[in-house]
Design a protein around this motif. Structure first.
Motif, PDB file in Angstrom:
ATOM      1  N   UNK A 208       0.824  -1.208   0.000  1.00 33.42           N
ATOM      2  CA  UNK A 208       0.000   0.000   0.000  1.00 33.42           C
ATOM      3  C   UNK A 208       0.860   1.261   0.000  1.00 33.42           C
ATOM      4  N   UNK A 209       2.012   1.223   0.686  1.00 34.52           N
ATOM      5  CA  UNK A 209       2.918   2.369   0.648  1.00 34.52           C
ATOM      6  C   UNK A 209       3.469   2.562  -0.761  1.00 34.52           C
ATOM      7  N   UNK A 210       3.850   1.485  -1.410  1.00 33.00           N
ATOM      8  CA  UNK A 210       4.361   1.576  -2.777  1.00 33.00           C
ATOM      9  C   UNK A 210       3.272   2.022  -3.749  1.00 33.00           C
ATOM     10  N   UNK A 211       2.014   1.621  -3.478  1.00 31.02           N
ATOM     11  CA  UNK A 211       0.898   2.019  -4.345  1.00 31.02           C
ATOM     12  C   UNK A 211       0.568   3.501  -4.209  1.00 31.02           C
ATOM     13  N   UNK A 212       1.069   4.148  -3.152  1.00 25.92           N
ATOM     14  CA  UNK A 212       0.845   5.597  -3.021  1.00 25.92           C
ATOM     15  C   UNK A 212       1.777   6.384  -3.948  1.00 25.92           C
ATOM     16  N   UNK A 213       2.730   5.689  -4.575  1.00 26.42           N
ATOM     17  CA  UNK A 213       3.638   6.300  -5.546  1.00 26.42           C
ATOM     18  C   UNK A 213       3.109   6.039  -6.949  1.00 26.42           C
ATOM     19  N   UNK A 214       3.480   6.865  -7.890  1.00 26.84           N
ATOM     20  CA  UNK A 214       2.982   6.738  -9.260  1.00 26.84           C
ATOM     21  C   UNK A 214       3.525   5.477  -9.924  1.00 26.84           C
ATOM     22  N   UNK A 215       2.623   4.658 -10.445  1.00 27.56           N
ATOM     23  CA  UNK A 215       2.961   3.588 -11.385  1.00 27.56           C
ATOM     24  C   UNK A 215       4.018   2.601 -10.877  1.00 27.56           C
ATOM     25  N   UNK A 216       3.909   2.216  -9.610  1.00 27.76           N
ATOM     26  CA  UNK A 216       4.797   1.192  -9.064  1.00 27.76           C
ATOM     27  C   UNK A 216       4.071  -0.147  -8.954  1.00 27.76           C
ATOM     28  N   UNK A 217       2.841  -0.123  -8.454  1.00 27.77           N
ATOM     29  CA  UNK A 217       2.039  -1.342  -8.264  1.00 27.77           C
ATOM     30  C   UNK A 217       1.015  -1.430  -9.401  1.00 27.77           C
ATOM     31  N   UNK A 218       1.043  -2.513 -10.151  1.00 28.22           N
ATOM     32  CA  UNK A 218       0.207  -2.550 -11.347  1.00 28.22           C
ATOM     33  C   UNK A 218      -1.267  -2.781 -11.025  1.00 28.22           C
ATOM     34  N   UNK A 219      -2.089  -2.599 -12.037  1.00 23.37           N
ATOM     35  CA  UNK A 219      -3.540  -2.689 -11.860  1.00 23.37           C
ATOM     36  C   UNK A 219      -3.971  -4.048 -11.330  1.00 23.37           C
ATOM     37  N   UNK A 220      -3.318  -5.102 -11.776  1.00 26.55           N
ATOM     38  CA  UNK A 220      -3.744  -6.441 -11.368  1.00 26.55           C
ATOM     39  C   UNK A 220      -3.462  -6.690  -9.888  1.00 26.55           C
ATOM     40  N   UNK A 221      -2.329  -6.226  -9.386  1.00 23.97           N
ATOM     41  CA  UNK A 221      -2.070  -6.333  -7.948  1.00 23.97           C
ATOM     42  C   UNK A 221      -3.085  -5.513  -7.169  1.00 23.97           C
ATOM     43  N   UNK A 222      -3.396  -4.326  -7.665  1.00 25.99           N
ATOM     44  CA  UNK A 222      -4.338  -3.463  -6.950  1.00 25.99           C
ATOM     45  C   UNK A 222      -5.724  -4.093  -6.869  1.00 25.99           C
TER      46      UNK A 222
END
Length: 463
Positions: A208-222
């Motif tokens: 979740x911390x990495x997802x707060x950054x632009x384009x690090x965690x892809x749509x499928x993980x989210x």
């Protein structure tokens, strides 16, 4: 401890854990940079003719893979009484297969860790993004491409019921896919498993911390982690500093009962009609096929292009495929408001052409940028979101769409906390206040929250 109790406890504890003795969050970012340096990526647009003979246009102008598998680009005619446009025609991705979006977890030192993959998709804006352990269509894992099987596939195919922590069928982008769904699944292993060079163990808090950054965690993980049920629990050691999202776990006074929300959705599904007719792609009005693109005559919405792809760590190293390229960056936003001491999300019941069941719960605002001006009267709350004050913004990131089908498509993802001026009552009929815990409940079932809603929910941090 019952399995359901263990699952709730394990997920919440992982969501509240940022201290990873194996890989700090900064080390994960360094590892991603190193993966980017190591992986050879070359993606370039080519004429459609260069995809022959693997991809070709049939007699009706539809773009298909010669195996009959993977996906196709076809035409549809849409008729609906929802919104201001009653009828239109468009290309759409038809991919009837149900693919795997799967994450392996393992408890280590009392904390649940998630095995993520540094994966390059041809449409990614920045090459490597963190994807699920397994991200594969049926055609991929059935080896239609004659390449290698995806790593870790057997763990999901052979998973026992007691290993499964989450298992859902969830929808894809309703405006681009025709009734497309994927199996979102999280399993837990106890044995030691191999960890390959481009895989890494991280906590849910780190994701979740990495997802707060632009384009690090892809749509499928989210979309997979959005379905994780997070509830306030006794016996969890809490950090001194919690994020605003932790308050969402307490759900004392929802505005509406679950029965009332279900009734609201049912009434909208009965009112709004969605009739989809398949038509030849070469007969789709206001769209044209050239040597290099399937595009709208006004240059709006999106276009379909052909790409020559080289990625040296994939099951197949080189291939050609169509990709859907957006005309512009999009906007998705939830307005939230504390009502009777409980946070609520302003949810929109939205009809999209490819929806499996007519209507799904969408964010408060979901639109593309070139239509901001034209739809401000048609779609409420756009102005409010765009003019939010800095102190109202709880989430603000650029997030990519799925790079296996979409070429460098990004949406600005916002969560805005409403001020006192924002109305609680007298909403448009297709809007309703839903508490976070109620959203968690609906996420356990199929086809209630659309992928844009799920992406936004995945960005909410507990710490």
């Amino acid at each position: 401890m019952k399995k359901s109790e263990y699952i709730s406890f394990a997920f919440l504890r992982s969501a509240l854990t940022m201290q990873n003795p194996y890989h700090s969050t900064e080390q994960v970012l360094d590892w991603i940079r190193e993966q980017n340096r190591k992986i050879l990526v070359n993606v370039r647009q080519v004429p459609f003719a260069q995809m022959l003979p693997t991809w070709q246009f049939d007699a009706e102008g539809n773009l298909r893979h010669t195996s009959g598998k993977f996906f196709s680009i076809e035409g549809i005619r849409v008729q609906t009484n929802y919104g201001n446009v009653a009828e239109w025609e468009q290309p759409i991705i038809n991919q009837p297969e149900i693919g795997y979006l799967g994450i392996i977890t393992k408890e280590m030192d009392g904390v649940l860790y998630f095995l993520l993959q540094a994966k390059v998709e041809p449409g990614n804006v920045n090459n490597v993004q963190l994807s699920p352990t397994l991200q594969a269509t049926k055609s991929n894992y059935s080896q239609v491409h004659k390449g290698n099987k995806p790593l870790y596939l057997e763990y999901f195919q052979n998973a026992k019921p007691e290993q499964i922590l989450l298992d859902q069928l969830q929808s894809e982008q309703g405006a681009r896919f025709l009734r497309k769904r994927n199996r979102n699944i999280i399993i837990r292993v106890e044995e030691e498993i191999p960890v390959y060079d481009n895989f890494i163990w991280v906590t849910l808090g780190q994701i979740k911390a990495l997802a707060s950054m632009d384009n690090i965690v892809n749509m499928d993980t989210r979309t997979v982690i959005s379905g994780i049920p997070l509830h306030a629990l006794e016996g969890i050691e809490l950090p001194e500093k919690k994020a605003w999202g932790y308050d969402l776990l307490h759900d004392a006074h929802p505005c509406h009962t679950t029965t009332e929300i279900l009734s609201w959705m049912t009434s909208l599904k009965c009112k709004y009609e969605l009739n989809i007719t398949s038509i030849p792609l070469n007969q789709v009005g206001h769209w044209r096929t050239t040597d290099v693109a399937i595009e709208h005559e006004a240059g709006r919405f999106f276009k379909v292009i052909a790409a020559q792809v080289e990625i040296n760590n994939r099951e197949v190293k080189t291939w050609c495929q169509p990709l859907v390229a957006p005309a512009q960056q999009g906007l998705t936003a939830f307005v939230i408001k504390k009502i009777n001491g409980t946070y609520h999300f302003l949810v929109q019941g939205k009809v999209e052409s490819g929806n499996f069941d007519t209507l799904e719960m969408a964010p408060t605002v979901q639109c593309i940028t070139d239509s901001y001006v034209s739809i401000r009267n048609a779609q409420p709350f756009v102005d409010y979101v765009l003019n939010a004050k800095p102190e109202q913004i709880r989430v603000d990131t650029l997030q990519s769409e799925e790079g296996g089908r979409f070429y460098q498509e990004q949406n600005r993802n916002l969560i805005i906390e409403a001020d006192d001026s924002f109305p609680v009552d007298n909403l448009p009929e297709n809007y309703i206040w839903v508490s976070f815990q109620q959203l968690m409940l609906f996420l356990q079932f199929n086809n209630y929250l659309n992928i844009q809603s799920r992406s936004l929910i995945s960005l909410i941090r507990m710490i």
